[in-house]
Design an enzyme around this catalytic site. Structure first.
Site, PDB file in Angstrom:
ATOM      1  N   ASP A  19      -8.964   4.929  -6.191  1.00 36.34           N
ATOM      2  CA  ASP A  19      -8.161   5.264  -7.375  1.00 36.34           C
ATOM      3  C   ASP A  19      -9.012   5.956  -8.430  1.00 36.34           C
ATOM      4  O   ASP A  19      -8.743   5.851  -9.622  1.00 36.34           O
ATOM      5  CB  ASP A  19      -7.513   4.007  -7.953  1.00 36.34           C
ATOM      6  CG  ASP A  19      -8.538   2.961  -8.362  1.00 36.34           C
ATOM      7  OD1 ASP A  19      -9.713   3.077  -7.962  1.00 36.34           O
ATOM      8  OD2 ASP A  19      -8.173   2.008  -9.084  1.00 36.34           O
ATOM      9  N   HIS A  52       0.810  -1.219   0.000  1.00 39.28           N
ATOM     10  CA  HIS A  52       0.000   0.000   0.000  1.00 39.28           C
ATOM     11  C   HIS A  52       0.845   1.270   0.000  1.00 39.28           C
ATOM     12  O   HIS A  52       0.391   2.316  -0.477  1.00 39.28           O
ATOM     13  CB  HIS A  52      -0.945   0.000   1.207  1.00 39.28           C
ATOM     14  CG  HIS A  52      -2.053  -1.001   1.077  1.00 39.28           C
ATOM     15  ND1 HIS A  52      -3.165  -0.777   0.299  1.00 39.28           N
ATOM     16  CD2 HIS A  52      -2.207  -2.239   1.598  1.00 39.28           C
ATOM     17  CE1 HIS A  52      -3.967  -1.815   0.353  1.00 39.28           C
ATOM     18  NE2 HIS A  52      -3.412  -2.731   1.139  1.00 39.28           N
TER      19      HIS A  52
END
Length: 685
Positions: free
Chosen positions: A340, A310
């Site tokens: 995203d 991450h």
């Protein structure tokens, strides 16, 4: 956090919280007052001394008077010099660093001691004044007594800030007077001497009381100054905090772009659709009627998170935000809406940049290599809306529909919202509006498609398939139905409806003596991730006393994309005895490890590999590979999509243990199933 809280938290904002610093500040004020009062009193002292000299000349003691006056003048010059000399301690402030403050405090104390010694020396000179009047026995005694009393009273009157200085000055002169009077003898002179001592005591008491009052006033002044300063600092801190909170409320912490709330606020201002303001936004610009809205969704971002972690994913998001910002035309808005997903809003006409060029530029920018992983891993799909809409939310909804179509078509491309997509959007909205009524009114149906053993006659299972015949739109495809349920917040209600129909079928099978036939129901990745499927299913089976082993949950390979969210639920279902089947195997994301993590008992070969199997060598090789994998891992294998006799025979020759498809049996309602399948056509396994 309140202003009071900020005052409490701010270091050094209240000198009352630091007794040593407050004491030093009071001492500084005392020194300033002493310097001023001494410089005011010295001229009077010198004039009275000069008068004493003149009287001494008149009385025949001129030489002694001159010597005395010279000594007095020297003491006064010393006192003036001390009061005019520089003292670093006078620069002491509440904000001064501790080391500097301690040095300044020592300087103040030193100057006060020096001024006290100088006052004592001056008082010592005045104590010798009896020499000018024969110990207060000459005719000039009354004058000198008056002068002495006046100058001592004046010293106390002017020296209210620091009692030691006037006390040091008056002590010796008055003691000298009392000593001379007592020495001269006589009742009246002794009484006068006693009065002088009483006068000394009164003046001393007055001096120290005056100092106490001055110190309290100085303390209050410094506390008030500190409080005013702390309030100003607190106000500045509060203003900065409010600005930071306002920024955080409208911006994404990770990328610095606008967040969803900030994007909506500024976009509505620019579009002139904000209900509560006529502002033209931060840039003072309004967008025209042809404003373009672009929604961006990264392709392959989840794999970046899974493979590289991450932290790398966060760095990618920051870099993508930088590239989006760099490609943004002047006056445009860019935001990270979450995860995203990014958004861009701008006026193509004002920017002289067609939306197609901007979309292509964004795709090219994101496609550039990223540090840390291989080129081509990350892409972006873009949905574009460039038509007038009544409000921003309608524009975003249309752009989202175009984004959905773009991702369905592949990666690294954009799709413009057009009439066809508008029809799809309107249909989905209509489905969302009508679905809740359909569930309440039982307008939905669950049909069942049979699954057979290798002989194509022995019934081993049924797959539940939801159907909805919309009164206006006709038959609704299951993916559209599931998507509509998700958008309408009815995912759990739809699951419970299908589960009830499946449990009813299990009861029918048990009543017909077909208690070994399993019933399978599909659970979408959205359902598996968002609702407690395991708790709902297990509780329903327990309530109806149905065997868990005869229920099968079918999941798609897409579920493997978020194993962390679903693995615990699948394990709970498996522990309860419910079987798990992996549907559409071969076209998704499965690996050998994910097969185990998904707790799969059965895999279903996707119909794209089965239909036309008899005429395609490549498909036969793939099917044989899956059959071998099933044998190796101890998994049952079902071939779905059996559409012809040739395909059936080919599968039978390969030894595929379970078969499903239109050639063997189409999905059918419960009534048709009971009327045609159960009595005559098959035997149960």
């Amino acid at each position: 956090m309140t202003i009071h809280d900020l005052e409490e938290a701010a270091p050094g904002t209240a000198v009352s919280g630091d007794p040593g610093r407050l004491q030093a500040l009071v001492r500084r004020d005392q020194l300033e007052a002493v310097r001023g009062s001494v410089l005011t009193a010295i001229p009077v002292n010198m004039l009275l001394g000069l008068a004493s000299v003149l009287v001494a000349f008149q009385g025949g003691n001129g030489r002694a008077g001159v010597v005395w006056y010279a000594a007095s003048t020297a003491a006064n010059i010393l006192r003036i010099g001390l009061c005019r000399s520089s003292c670093p301690g006078l620069a002491l402030t509440a904000e001064m660093p501790p080391d500097m403050a301690r040095a300044a405090s020592r300087s103040v104390e030193g100057h006060l001691r020096a001024c006290t010694v100088a006052a004592f020396l001056s008082g010592l000179v005045w104590a010798f004044q009896p020499l000018l009047c024969a110990g207060y026995t000459s005719a000039q005694a009354l004058f000198y007594l008056t002068i002495t009393c006046g100058i001592t009273a004046g010293a106390v009157t002017h020296g209210t800030a620091y009692a030691r200085i006037p006390f040091s000055f008056i002590l010796l002169p008055l003691l000298s007077v009392a000593f001379c009077l007592f020495g001269g003898g006589g009742f009246d002179r002794c009484c006068l001497a006693a009065c002088v001592l009483l006068y000394l005591a009164a003046l001393s008491r007055t001096a120290f009381q005056s100092e106490a009052g001055y110190r309290e006033a100085s303390r209050l002044k410094n506390d008030a100054t500190a409080l005013a300063r702390s309030r100003a600092e607190a106000q500045a801190s509060a203003t900065a905090l409010v600005e930071e909170m306002r920024w955080r409320a409208t911006h994404d912490d990770l990328t610095g772009l606008l967040n969803r709330a900030g994007f909506i606020q500024q976009a509505e201002d620019r579009l002139g659709t904000h209900a509560d303001t006529g502002s033209t936004g931060a840039a003072g610009l309004r967008f025209g009627a042809g404003t373009a809205c672009l929604l961006l969704d990264l392709d392959g971002f989840k794999s970046v998170n899974d493979v590289y972690g991450h932290q790398t994913g966060d760095r990618v998001l920051v870099e993508v935000a930088r590239r989006v910002r760099a490609a943004l035309p002047p006056g445009g808005l860019a935001a990270r809406l979450g995860g995203d997903e990014f958004a861009v809003l701008y006026d193509p006409v004002a920017a002289n940049l067609p939306y197609a060029d901007l979309a292509a530029g964004l795709i090219a920018a994101v496609a550039q290599p990223f540090d840390g992983f291989d080129e081509g891993r990350l892409g972006v799909s873009i949905g574009v809306h460039a038509q007038p809409e009544p409000d921003l939310m309608a524009m975003l909804s249309c752009a989202d529909e175009a984004l959905y179509a773009s991702k369905a078509a592949g990666r690294n491309r954009f799709r413009l919202f057009d009439a066809g997509l508008r029809d799809c959007l309107e249909m989905r909205r209509e489905l969302e509006r009508d679905l809740s009524h359909a569930l309440v009114e039982n307008a939905l149906e669950v049909w069942f498609q049979p699954i057979y053993a290798l002989d194509a006659r022995t019934l081993v299972g049924l797959e539940a398939l939801v159907r909805w015949h919309h009164p206006r739109l006709g038959w609704i495809a299951p993916p559209d139905l599931i998507a509509a349920a998700g958008m309408a917040g009815l995912t759990e209600s739809l699951l419970r409806f299908i589960l009830d129909q499946v449990c009813r079928m299990m009861e029918i099978l048990r009543a017909r003596g077909l208690g070994t036939v399993r019933v399978a129901m599909n659970v979408s990745p959205r359902e598996m991730a968002q609702i407690p499927v395991d708790e709902i299913v297990i509780a329903r089976l327990v309530a109806l006393d149905l065997p868990a082993a005869l229920l099968e949950i079918e999941i798609t390979e897409e579920t493997a994309l978020d194993l962390g969210a679903v693995q615990g639920k699948l394990q709970a279902l498996s522990r309860a005895g419910i079987r798990v089947a992996l549907d559409d195997f071969g076209i998704g994301y499965s690996s050998l490890s994910s097969l185990r993590q998904l707790r799969a008992d059965r895999i279903k070969i996707d119909r794209s590999f089965v239909t036309g199997l008899s005429t395609c060598d490549d498909k036969r090789g793939l099917v044989l590979a899956v059959l071998g994998l099933g044998t190796l891992l101890g998994l049952e294998v079902v071939a779905e999509g059996v559409e012809s006799q040739d395909d059936l025979q080919m599968l039978q020759s390969m030894g595929c243990p379970f078969l499903q498809g239109y050639h063997l049996g189409r999905p059918m309602p419960v009534q048709t199933l009971e009327a045609t399948l159960f009595p005559d056509r098959t035997q149960a396994a």
